[in-house]
Scaffold this active site. Sequence first.
Site, PDB file in Angstrom:
ATOM      1  N   ASP A 104       0.848  -1.204   0.000  1.00  0.00           N
ATOM      2  CA  ASP A 104       0.000   0.000   0.000  1.00  0.00           C
ATOM      3  C   ASP A 104       0.882   1.252   0.000  1.00  0.00           C
ATOM      4  O   ASP A 104       0.602   2.235  -0.689  1.00  0.00           O
ATOM      5  CB  ASP A 104      -0.908  -0.013   1.233  1.00  0.00           C
ATOM      6  CG  ASP A 104      -1.611  -1.352   1.388  1.00  0.00           C
ATOM      7  OD1 ASP A 104      -2.417  -1.691   0.519  1.00  0.00           O
ATOM      8  OD2 ASP A 104      -1.306  -2.075   2.356  1.00  0.00           O
TER       9      ASP A 104
ATOM     10  N   HIS B 112      -4.546  -3.326   6.554  1.00  0.00           N
ATOM     11  CA  HIS B 112      -4.348  -3.606   5.129  1.00  0.00           C
ATOM     12  C   HIS B 112      -5.703  -4.044   4.560  1.00  0.00           C
ATOM     13  O   HIS B 112      -5.985  -5.223   4.370  1.00  0.00           O
ATOM     14  CB  HIS B 112      -3.305  -4.708   4.923  1.00  0.00           C
ATOM     15  CG  HIS B 112      -3.284  -5.195   3.502  1.00  0.00           C
ATOM     16  ND1 HIS B 112      -2.861  -4.425   2.457  1.00  0.00           N
ATOM     17  CD2 HIS B 112      -3.698  -6.363   2.947  1.00  0.00           C
ATOM     18  CE1 HIS B 112      -2.995  -5.090   1.328  1.00  0.00           C
ATOM     19  NE2 HIS B 112      -3.506  -6.270   1.595  1.00  0.00           N
TER      20      HIS B 112
HETATM   21  P1  NAX Z   1      -2.250 -18.112  -3.635  1.00  0.00           P
HETATM   22  O1  NAX Z   1      -3.638 -18.633  -3.438  1.00  0.00           O
HETATM   23  O2  NAX Z   1      -1.654 -18.104  -4.991  1.00  0.00           O
HETATM   24  O3  NAX Z   1      -1.251 -18.927  -2.674  1.00  0.00           O
HETATM   25  C1  NAX Z   1      -1.520 -19.138  -1.344  1.00  0.00           C
HETATM   26  C2  NAX Z   1      -0.850 -20.432  -0.955  1.00  0.00           C
HETATM   27  O4  NAX Z   1      -0.999 -20.587   0.458  1.00  0.00           O
HETATM   28  C3  NAX Z   1      -1.486 -21.669  -1.607  1.00  0.00           C
HETATM   29  O5  NAX Z   1      -0.483 -22.441  -2.233  1.00  0.00           O
HETATM   30  C4  NAX Z   1      -2.121 -22.383  -0.426  1.00  0.00           C
HETATM   31  O6  NAX Z   1      -2.146 -23.779  -0.595  1.00  0.00           O
HETATM   32  C5  NAX Z   1      -1.201 -21.960   0.704  1.00  0.00           C
HETATM   33  N1  NAX Z   1      -1.748 -22.168   2.037  1.00  0.00           N
HETATM   34  C6  NAX Z   1      -3.034 -22.115   2.460  1.00  0.00           C
HETATM   35  N2  NAX Z   1      -3.117 -22.423   3.749  1.00  0.00           N
HETATM   36  C7  NAX Z   1      -1.871 -22.685   4.172  1.00  0.00           C
HETATM   37  C8  NAX Z   1      -1.322 -23.080   5.414  1.00  0.00           C
HETATM   38  N3  NAX Z   1      -2.096 -23.296   6.483  1.00  0.00           N
HETATM   39  N4  NAX Z   1       0.022 -23.265   5.502  1.00  0.00           N
HETATM   40  C9  NAX Z   1       0.804 -23.085   4.417  1.00  0.00           C
HETATM   41  N5  NAX Z   1       0.338 -22.715   3.221  1.00  0.00           N
HETATM   42  C10 NAX Z   1      -0.985 -22.522   3.089  1.00  0.00           C
HETATM   43  O7  NAX Z   1      -2.257 -16.656  -2.975  1.00  0.00           O
HETATM   44  P2  NAX Z   1      -1.214 -15.464  -3.169  1.00  0.00           P
HETATM   45  O8  NAX Z   1      -1.637 -14.639  -4.302  1.00  0.00           O
HETATM   46  O9  NAX Z   1       0.167 -16.002  -3.153  1.00  0.00           O
HETATM   47  O10 NAX Z   1      -1.531 -14.607  -1.855  1.00  0.00           O
HETATM   48  C11 NAX Z   1      -1.233 -15.100  -0.578  1.00  0.00           C
HETATM   49  C12 NAX Z   1      -1.847 -14.235   0.498  1.00  0.00           C
HETATM   50  O11 NAX Z   1      -1.336 -12.905   0.443  1.00  0.00           O
HETATM   51  C13 NAX Z   1      -3.367 -14.077   0.382  1.00  0.00           C
HETATM   52  O12 NAX Z   1      -3.933 -14.199   1.666  1.00  0.00           O
HETATM   53  C14 NAX Z   1      -3.529 -12.657  -0.112  1.00  0.00           C
HETATM   54  O13 NAX Z   1      -4.783 -12.119   0.235  1.00  0.00           O
HETATM   55  C15 NAX Z   1      -2.398 -11.992   0.619  1.00  0.00           C
HETATM   56  N6  NAX Z   1      -1.962 -10.682   0.139  1.00  0.00           N
HETATM   57  C16 NAX Z   1      -1.584  -9.771   1.064  1.00  0.00           C
HETATM   58  C17 NAX Z   1      -1.061  -8.551   0.724  1.00  0.00           C
HETATM   59  C18 NAX Z   1      -0.631  -7.575   1.759  1.00  0.00           C
HETATM   60  O14 NAX Z   1      -0.246  -6.476   1.375  1.00  0.00           O
HETATM   61  N7  NAX Z   1      -0.659  -7.883   3.051  1.00  0.00           N
HETATM   62  C19 NAX Z   1      -0.945  -8.141  -0.692  1.00  0.00           C
HETATM   63  C20 NAX Z   1      -0.965  -9.288  -1.633  1.00  0.00           C
HETATM   64  C21 NAX Z   1      -1.915 -10.396  -1.286  1.00  0.00           C
HETATM   65  O15 NAX Z   1      -3.205 -10.049  -1.695  1.00  0.00           O
END
Ligand code: NAX
Length: 333
Positions: free
Chosen positions: A159, A187
């Site tokens: 952000d 966020h």
């Molecule tokens: P993806 O869905 O591509 O990847 C997430 C991965 O996490 C998947 O491979 C899933 O199997 C794995 N996962 C789920 N539960 C798990 C657990 N208990 N232990 C280990 N792995 C687990 O998502 P992606 O685009 O990589 O985003 C990941 C996260 O970042 C999401 O929650 C998203 O909302 C968040 N974000 C946060 C941002 C921030 O600024 N704080 C910005 C970017 C993003 O939106």
Amino acid sequence: MSEPIRVLVTGAAGQIAYSLLYSISKGDVFGKDQPITLLLLDIPPMLSILDGVVMELQDCALPLLRAIVATGNEEVAFKDLDIAILVGSMPRKEGMERKDLLKANAAIFESQGKALEKYAKKTVKVLVVGNPANTNCLIAMKFASSIPKENFSCLTRLDHNRARSQVAMRCGVPATYVKNVIIWGNHSSTQYPDVHHCLVKMSGNEVACFDAVKDEAWLKGDFITTVQQRGAAVIKSRKLSSAMSAAKAICDHMRDIWFGTPEGEFISMGVYSTGNPYKVPEDLIYSFPVQIKDKTWKIVEGLAVNDFSRAKMEATATELIEERDTAIAFLAK
Ligand code: NAX
């Protein structure tokens, strides 16, 4: 060269990790002299995909990457960590209510908080990225009570970078000419991107952002909503959430923790609110302006807050209090 540091990335088979792992492994974050052991955690159904990511990392033939451990087991993943970057979380599925999302993630971050407590080094630095990032960070912190609270932070650097870039584009200068924007709060779309203390380098001089942009209505209106809604705009266009920019922001955040922030500059990150100078309610992970030295952050003090800013800072705090109380109520059951 020093001993390898142990760096965990969760959600390692996901799209953010796909960009992030390369940057970390080639020295963009911890420096070009710091060898790394990567620990990669994902859930069991994703492990075959994770195998492919591991093969690609091996095929990069990177000199700093000394070992890779890919696992679905928290005990293995959290062992002796120096750094934990918690990206994985339960995504919001169609028809899922916000409280269900909070519940699912509270359980994940309770488990990972306990794993940090049990297996990681007490000096571990923990960055939570997975959403709802602030509240997930708070939960993990609460279940890792022997690790200092200051070691936990959540990502609002994306952000911050978005705000910086919007101002830079408006002024026709590189993003590096814009400093000291602030993201306050959550966020989420209630975050408050604040440019009252932002400076822009114009023709060699540092100018207050309002004087550089010369459009107060934009700075107090569309600028704020653009930054607040940017994640949704990327999803609408790309049909996938921000990944390249999120990975870049994670690298910026961690590099600043490791090496410190430049003199006279501050950055935004979600940290524990306790006894803070801006009267933000206590016991939240709230995004503040911080400076970092010797791997320790400090909230920047003495910044004037006007009524416009105060109202927005309170609105995002109110949302965080609700999120916290909802998540904790689930965990108590
Ligand atoms: P993806 O869905 O591509 O990847 C997430 C991965 O996490 C998947 O491979 C899933 O199997 C794995 N996962 C789920 N539960 C798990 C657990 N208990 N232990 C280990 N792995 C687990 O998502 P992606 O685009 O990589 O985003 C990941 C996260 O970042 C999401 O929650 C998203 O909302 C968040 N974000 C946060 C941002 C921030 O600024 N704080 C910005 C970017 C993003 O939106």
